[in-house]
Design a protein around this motif. Structure first.
Motif, mmCIF file in Angstrom:
data_model
loop_
_atom_site.group_PDB
_atom_site.id
_atom_site.type_symbol
_atom_site.label_atom_id
_atom_site.label_comp_id
_atom_site.label_asym_id
_atom_site.label_seq_id
_atom_site.Cartn_x
_atom_site.Cartn_y
_atom_site.Cartn_z
ATOM 1 N N ASP A 107 0.832 -1.201 0.000
ATOM 2 C CA ASP A 107 0.000 0.000 0.000
ATOM 3 C C ASP A 107 0.867 1.252 0.000
ATOM 4 O OD1 ASP A 107 -2.270 -1.517 -0.043
ATOM 5 O OD2 ASP A 107 -2.627 -1.413 2.131
ATOM 6 N N GLN A 108 1.967 1.232 0.748
ATOM 7 C CA GLN A 108 2.881 2.382 0.778
ATOM 8 C C GLN A 108 3.500 2.597 -0.605
ATOM 9 O OE1 GLN A 108 5.729 1.654 3.834
ATOM 10 N NE2 GLN A 108 4.275 1.981 5.525
ATOM 11 N N GLU A 109 3.909 1.499 -1.264
ATOM 12 C CA GLU A 109 4.498 1.624 -2.592
ATOM 13 C C GLU A 109 3.475 2.185 -3.592
ATOM 14 O OE1 GLU A 109 7.599 1.009 -3.938
ATOM 15 O OE2 GLU A 109 8.295 0.835 -1.874
ATOM 16 N N ASN A 110 2.251 1.757 -3.499
ATOM 17 C CA ASN A 110 1.210 2.206 -4.432
ATOM 18 C C ASN A 110 0.798 3.648 -4.183
ATOM 19 O OD1 ASN A 110 1.195 -0.252 -5.699
ATOM 20 N ND2 ASN A 110 -0.496 -1.064 -4.497
ATOM 21 N N SER A 111 0.958 4.130 -2.975
ATOM 22 C CA SER A 111 0.533 5.495 -2.662
ATOM 23 C C SER A 111 1.611 6.520 -2.980
ATOM 24 C CB SER A 111 0.122 5.596 -1.196
ATOM 25 O OG SER A 111 1.253 5.364 -0.355
ATOM 26 N N ARG A 112 2.795 6.110 -3.330
ATOM 27 C CA ARG A 112 3.861 7.076 -3.667
ATOM 28 C C ARG A 112 3.553 7.754 -4.985
ATOM 29 N NH1 ARG A 112 9.519 4.059 -2.213
ATOM 30 N NH2 ARG A 112 9.192 4.040 0.029
ATOM 31 N N PRO A 113 3.911 9.029 -5.069
ATOM 32 C CA PRO A 113 3.661 9.746 -6.325
ATOM 33 C C PRO A 113 4.575 9.339 -7.454
ATOM 34 C CG PRO A 113 4.549 11.242 -4.645
ATOM 35 C CD PRO A 113 4.411 9.882 -4.048
#
Length: 96
Positions: free
Chosen positions: A90-96
């Motif tokens: 989820d953290q990787e997917n939320s990065r711009p």
């Protein structure tokens, strides 16, 4: 196909065992086929039969893995993601 593989494995293993057994009978300076006793021939024959039966039987008993895919083509068999892995994704997917 599996029968041929089992026969080949049995025969090759049997020949190796037979010849290894005979090689022990050829020890010494004055050795040859005429110096081998009947007991040594029987021992070599028993070694052939045991190796043939054991190797051939086990080779026939073990089933082949019939997957035709190379390791690169096989699907990824990763373990199911735990909660901490889901957070990282989820953290990787939320990065711009």
């Amino acid at each position: 196909m599996m029968r041929k593989k089992a026969w080949a494995a049995g025969i090759i293993s049997g020949l190796i065992a037979f010849l290894t057994s005979l090689s022990t009978a050829f020890q010494g300076q004055d050795s040859g086929f005429e110096t081998i006793t009947m007991g040594q021939w029987i021992t070599a024959l028993i070694a052939f039969l045991v190796a043939f039966g054991g190797t051939g039987g086990l080779t026939y008993a073990v089933k082949n893995d019939n997957t035709s895919q190379s390791p690169a083509e096989q699907p990824d068999r990763a373990t199911p993601a735990g909660p901490e892995t889901k957070e990282l994704v989820d953290q990787e997917n939320s990065r711009p």
